[in-house]
Design a protein around this motif. Structure first.
Motif, short mmCIF file in Angstrom:
data_model
loop_
_atom_site.label_atom_id
_atom_site.label_comp_id
_atom_site.label_asym_id
_atom_site.label_seq_id
_atom_site.Cartn_x
_atom_site.Cartn_y
_atom_site.Cartn_z
N VAL A 1 6.74 -14.97 3.29
CA VAL A 1 6.16 -14.08 3.86
C VAL A 1 6.20 -13.32 4.02
N TYR A 2 4.50 -12.32 4.00
CA TYR A 2 5.03 -10.72 4.06
C TYR A 2 4.14 -10.42 5.27
N VAL A 3 4.47 -9.44 5.97
CA VAL A 3 3.89 -8.63 7.03
C VAL A 3 4.02 -7.66 7.28
N ARG A 4 2.77 -6.51 7.88
CA ARG A 4 2.51 -5.26 8.26
C ARG A 4 1.88 -4.93 8.93
N VAL A 5 2.14 -3.79 9.82
CA VAL A 5 1.01 -3.36 11.01
C VAL A 5 1.13 -1.95 10.17
N ASP A 6 -0.51 -1.66 10.43
CA ASP A 6 -1.07 -0.33 9.29
C ASP A 6 -1.60 0.98 10.68
N ASP A 7 -1.72 1.62 10.54
CA ASP A 7 -1.69 3.20 11.28
C ASP A 7 -2.99 2.34 12.44
N ALA A 8 -3.57 1.88 12.55
CA ALA A 8 -4.83 1.52 13.36
C ALA A 8 -4.27 -0.26 14.28
N GLY A 9 -3.37 -0.34 14.05
CA GLY A 9 -2.58 -1.13 14.73
C GLY A 9 -2.98 -2.72 14.29
N GLU A 10 -3.36 -2.50 12.74
CA GLU A 10 -4.03 -4.16 12.60
C GLU A 10 -2.84 -4.40 11.87
N GLU A 11 -3.09 -6.18 12.60
CA GLU A 11 -1.61 -6.73 11.64
C GLU A 11 -2.32 -7.98 10.83
N GLN A 12 -1.35 -7.23 9.47
CA GLN A 12 -1.48 -8.32 8.00
C GLN A 12 -0.54 -9.22 7.63
N HIS A 13 -0.76 -10.80 7.40
CA HIS A 13 -0.24 -11.33 6.46
C HIS A 13 -0.05 -11.38 5.20
N LEU A 14 0.41 -11.81 4.01
CA LEU A 14 0.19 -12.29 3.07
C LEU A 14 1.36 -13.32 2.50
N VAL A 15 0.74 -14.31 2.58
CA VAL A 15 1.85 -15.82 2.24
C VAL A 15 1.96 -16.27 0.94
N VAL A 16 2.91 -16.21 0.38
CA VAL A 16 2.74 -16.56 -1.39
C VAL A 16 3.79 -18.11 -1.57
N VAL A 17 2.79 -18.82 -2.12
CA VAL A 17 3.46 -19.98 -2.27
C VAL A 17 3.95 -20.66 -3.50
N PHE A 18 4.79 -21.64 -4.24
CA PHE A 18 5.14 -21.29 -5.72
C PHE A 18 5.56 -22.74 -5.92
N PRO A 19 6.03 -23.39 -6.86
CA PRO A 19 7.09 -24.28 -6.24
C PRO A 19 8.65 -23.55 -6.75
N GLY A 20 9.77 -24.50 -6.15
CA GLY A 20 10.85 -24.38 -5.95
C GLY A 20 11.75 -25.21 -5.52
N ALA A 21 13.00 -25.27 -6.05
CA ALA A 21 13.41 -26.31 -5.41
C ALA A 21 15.19 -26.01 -4.43
N SER A 22 15.39 -24.50 -4.84
CA SER A 22 15.63 -23.65 -3.77
C SER A 22 15.58 -24.41 -1.59
N ARG A 23 16.67 -24.09 -1.53
CA ARG A 23 16.49 -24.84 -0.20
C ARG A 23 17.15 -22.93 0.51
N LYS A 24 17.38 -22.32 0.51
CA LYS A 24 17.43 -21.17 1.38
C LYS A 24 17.08 -20.08 1.52
N ARG A 25 17.16 -20.23 2.59
CA ARG A 25 16.51 -18.76 3.33
C ARG A 25 16.56 -17.75 3.52
N LEU A 26 15.79 -16.65 2.95
CA LEU A 26 16.18 -15.29 2.21
C LEU A 26 15.15 -14.13 3.20
N LYS A 27 16.27 -13.02 3.94
CA LYS A 27 15.25 -11.67 4.13
C LYS A 27 14.89 -10.99 3.22
N LEU A 28 14.05 -10.89 2.39
CA LEU A 28 13.90 -9.70 1.67
C LEU A 28 14.22 -8.19 2.33
N LYS A 29 13.29 -8.05 3.50
CA LYS A 29 13.61 -6.94 4.27
C LYS A 29 12.87 -7.30 5.66
N PRO A 30 13.51 -6.77 6.37
CA PRO A 30 13.96 -5.20 6.48
C PRO A 30 15.76 -5.65 5.91
#
Length: 531
Positions: free
Chosen positions: A502-531
Motif C-alpha cells: 500500500v502506497y499513500v500520499r497527500v499532495d499539496d492540494a490536500g488530495e489523498e492518493q492510494h496505490l495498492v499493489v498485489v502479487f503472489p507471495g508466501a511470506s506472512r511478514k508485515r513490512l514498513k517500507l516507508k517511513p
C-alpha cells in the motif's frame, strides 16, 4: 366517475326495493314471511348501523334467528310441487344456517363447528345453493315474476364472482375506492330479490290495487324512512378520510418525484407521512384525514427551520415532532419550494441515474495512475467515496470471507499505519479527514520495484484468497460508499496467499492518493517500507 355511476345504480335499485307490496289476500304464514323479509331488507339498509354499536355476537345471533324463521317459512309457503325438491331445500337451508351458527360460535369465543378453508368454502357454497334452490322453488310456484327470478339468479352470479376472489385473492380490493363503491352497489341486488319476493307473495286474483295517490304517498313515506337515516350517516369532510395508510402495499415502493404523475404525488406523501418502516412512529397520527395531513405538509414546506417544523408537528399531534420533516418527503407536496433549493429531488429515476453516472465519471477523471508506465496484469483507477468522519477506510478482500472483513475492521486502529489485516481481508485507512480519495489497484505476477520516492507511507502485508478472488468494493446501487468504477479481481493466480503493498500520499492540494499493489507471495511478514 365511479361514485356517480354507483349513485345512479343505487337509485335504480332502491326504487325497485321501495315499490309497494302487491295487493291480495295472505294467510297467516305468508304474512309472517312477508314481514320477516321486509325486516331483512330494513336490517341491511338501515338497522345494521344501530346493531353495529352492540357486540358482534348480538348481530350474529339476530341474523341467525331471522334467517331461521325465514327459511322455515320458505319451506311452508313456497309451493314446491315436489317432496324431493322440498327436502333438498330443507337440507340447503340447514347448511346455510350452520354457517351462521358457526359465525356466532366464533363471536362468542366457543369452539367452532369446523375449521379450515375447505369447511369455510363448503359453508359458503351451501348458502349459494340455498339461494339457487329458492329461485327454483319460486319458478315452480308460479306466483313470482320473471323479474324477481332474474334478480335471484343475478344474486347467484354475484356470489359466483365474489367467492373465488375472496378465497383466492383475499383482500385484493383493499384500498381501491372505485372497486369498493362498485361492490357496495352490486350488494343491493340481493336486497332487490328479497324485497321482490316479499312484494309478490299474494295469490292470484286478489282485490283491486290501491289508488295511485295513496300508493305514491306510501312510497314517499317508505323512501323517507329508508333513505333519511342513510343521509344522516354521511360524515362531514372533517371526519378522517383515509385513502393510504402505513400498511398499504403501495407504500413499500418509494418512487422518485419525476416518475410520478401530478395526481399521484399527494398519495406518495401520505405514504411517507403514515409510514412505520423500521418500527418507528409515523410522522402524523392515524386519526388525521388525508386532507389534514396534506395541509400540514404544505405548512411544513413554508417553515424556515426545525423549530417551526416541530411546532407544526406538535400541533398536529405527531409522536415525533422533534424529528421534523425531510426535504425528500416534502417535495411531493410542494415541488416548487423544495425544487428551488434541491433541484436533484425533482429528477426521475432515469435522470438521477444519468446524473450519478456523469458525476462518477467526472470524479474518476480527476484521478491519475501514479505508475502509468508500469502496467499490471489487471489494474484500475477510480475515486473511492467514503462517509466523511464515518468510514475508517476501504477493503481489499475475498468477498466470500465475510468474517475476515469484520476482524480487519476491528484491527485497523491497532497500528499507526492504519492497516487492519485478518486472513482474507485488509482494511486500509485514510490519513486525512476526507470523504473520498483517489485509488489505483494493480496486480502483478512477480514483485514489482518498491519505488517509495514521492510517497508518505509504504507498507506491505500478507493476504490470503480462499475463494480465488481479491477485490475492492464498488459503489452499490443507491449506495454512497465504494469505488466509482468497476474494480478487477486482483487474485490473478487463483486461490492462495498474496502480498499486498500500500502506497499513500497527500499532495499539496490536500488530495489523498492510494496505490495498492498485489502479487503472489508466501511470506506472512508485515513490512514498513516507508517511513
Amino acid at each position: 366517475m365511479a361514485l356517480l355511476v354507483a349513485a345512479l345504480v343505487k337509485a335504480a335499485l332502491l326504487w325497485l326495493i321501495l315499490r309497494t307490496p302487491a295487493p291480495g289476500p295472505l294467510d297467516r304464514r305468508a304474512k309472517a314471511l312477508r314481514r320477516l323479509l321486509y325486516l331483512a331488507v330494513a336490517y341491511t339498509l338501515v338497522l345494521w348501523y344501530p346493531i353495529a354499536l352492540l357486540p358482534d355476537a348480538v348481530d350474529a345471533a339476530s341474523q341467525l334467528a331471522l334467517w331461521t324463521a325465514i327459511d322455515v317459512l320458505y319451506l311452508l309457503v313456497i309451493r314446491w310441487r315436489s317432496r324431493m325438491l322440498r327436502a333438498a331445500a330443507g337440507a340447503m337451508f340447514a347448511v346455510e344456517l350452520v354457517g351462521m351458527a358457526d359465525e356466532l360460535l366464533d363471536e362468542l369465543d366457543f369452539p367452532e363447528l369446523g375449521s379450515g378453508d375447505i369447511v369455510e368454502l363448503g359453508l359458503m357454497l351451501g348458502g349459494v345453493a340455498a339461494t339457487i334452490i329458492t329461485v327454483v322453488g319460486q319458478r315452480r310456484d308460479g306466483r313470482w315474476s320473471r323479474g324477481t327470478q332474474a334478480a335471484g339468479w343475478l344474486w347467484v352470479g354475484v356470489y359466483a364472482l365474489v367467492i373465488p376472489l375472496n378465497v383466492l385473492l383475499g383482500r385484493i380490493f383493499s384500498g381501491n375506492l372505485a372497486m369498493l363503491v362498485a361492490l357496495d352497489a352490486v350488494g343491493l341486488v340481493g336486497i332487490v330479490w328479497i324485497a321482490a319476493t316479499a312484494r309478490e307473495l299474494p295469490a292470484e286474483g286478489g282485490p283491486a290495487d290501491l289508488p295511485p295517490e295513496r300508493r305514491r304517498v306510501i312510497r314517499v313515506a317508505v323512501a323517507a324512512v329508508a333513505v333519511l337515516p342513510i343521509i344522516a350517516l354521511i360524515h362531514p369532510e372533517r371526519t378522517p378520510h383515509l385513502t393510504y395508510t402505513g400498511w398499504s402495499m403501495d407504500c413499500y415502493d418509494r418512487p422518485s418525484f419525476g416518475d410520478l404523475k401530478p395526481a399521484e404525488r399527494d398519495a406518495a406523501f401520505l405514504c411517507r407521512a403514515r409510514s412505520t418502516d423500521g418500527g418507528v412512529s409515523p410522522m402524523f397520527p392515524d386519526n388525521l384525514s388525508d386532507q389534514e395531513i396534506l395541509a400540514y405538509g404544505r405548512a411544513l414546506c413554508r417553515t424556515k427551520d426545525r423549530d417551526e417544523q416541530e411546532a407544526i408537528l406538535t400541533r398536529a399531534g405527531s409522536a415525533r415532532p422533534a424529528w421534523g420533516a425531510d426535504q425528500w418527503d416534502l417535495v411531493y407536496v410542494c415541488p416548487e419550494i423544495v425544487g428551488a433549493t434541491h433541484p436533484e429531488l425533482l429528477r426521475s429515476t432515469a435522470e438521477a441515474e444519468a446524473a450519478n453516472a456523469a458525476y462518477f465519471a467526472e470524479e474518476n477523471a480527476k484521478c491519475r495512475d501514479p505508475w502509468p508506465r508500469t502496467k499490471g496484469v489487471v489494474q484500475a483507477t477510480a475515486k473511492y467515496f467514503l462517509f466523511a468522519d464515518g468510514d475508517p477506510g476501504y477493503l481489499v478482500h475475498d468477498p466470500e470471507d465475510e468474517a475476515a472483513a469484520e476482524q480487519a475492521m476491528d484491527k485497523v486502529y491497532d497500528d499507526s499505519t492504519l492497516i487492519g489485516v485478518a486472513g482474507g481481508a485488509v482494511l486500509i485507512g485514510h490519513v486525512e479527514d476526507i470523504a473520498d480519495l483517489c485509488l489505483t489497484v494493480k496486480a502483478f505476477r512477480t514483485p514489482p520495484p518498491q519505488r517509495t520516492a514521492g510517497w508518505d507511507q509504504v507498507n506491505e502485508v500478507s493476504i490470503v484468497s480462499r475463494g480465488g478472488q481479491l477485490t475492492v468494493p464498488e459503489m452499490g446501487e443507491g449506495g454512497d460508499v465504494g469505488a466509482g468504477a468497476p474494480m478487477p479481481n486482483l487474485a490473478i493466480a487463483g486461490k492462495g496467499r498474496y502480498r499486498l503493498r500500500v502506497y499513500v500520499r497527500v499532495d499539496d492540494a490536500g488530495e489523498e492518493q492510494h496505490l495498492v499493489v498485489v502479487f503472489p507471495g508466501a511470506s506472512r511478514k508485515r513490512l514498513k517500507l516507508k517511513p
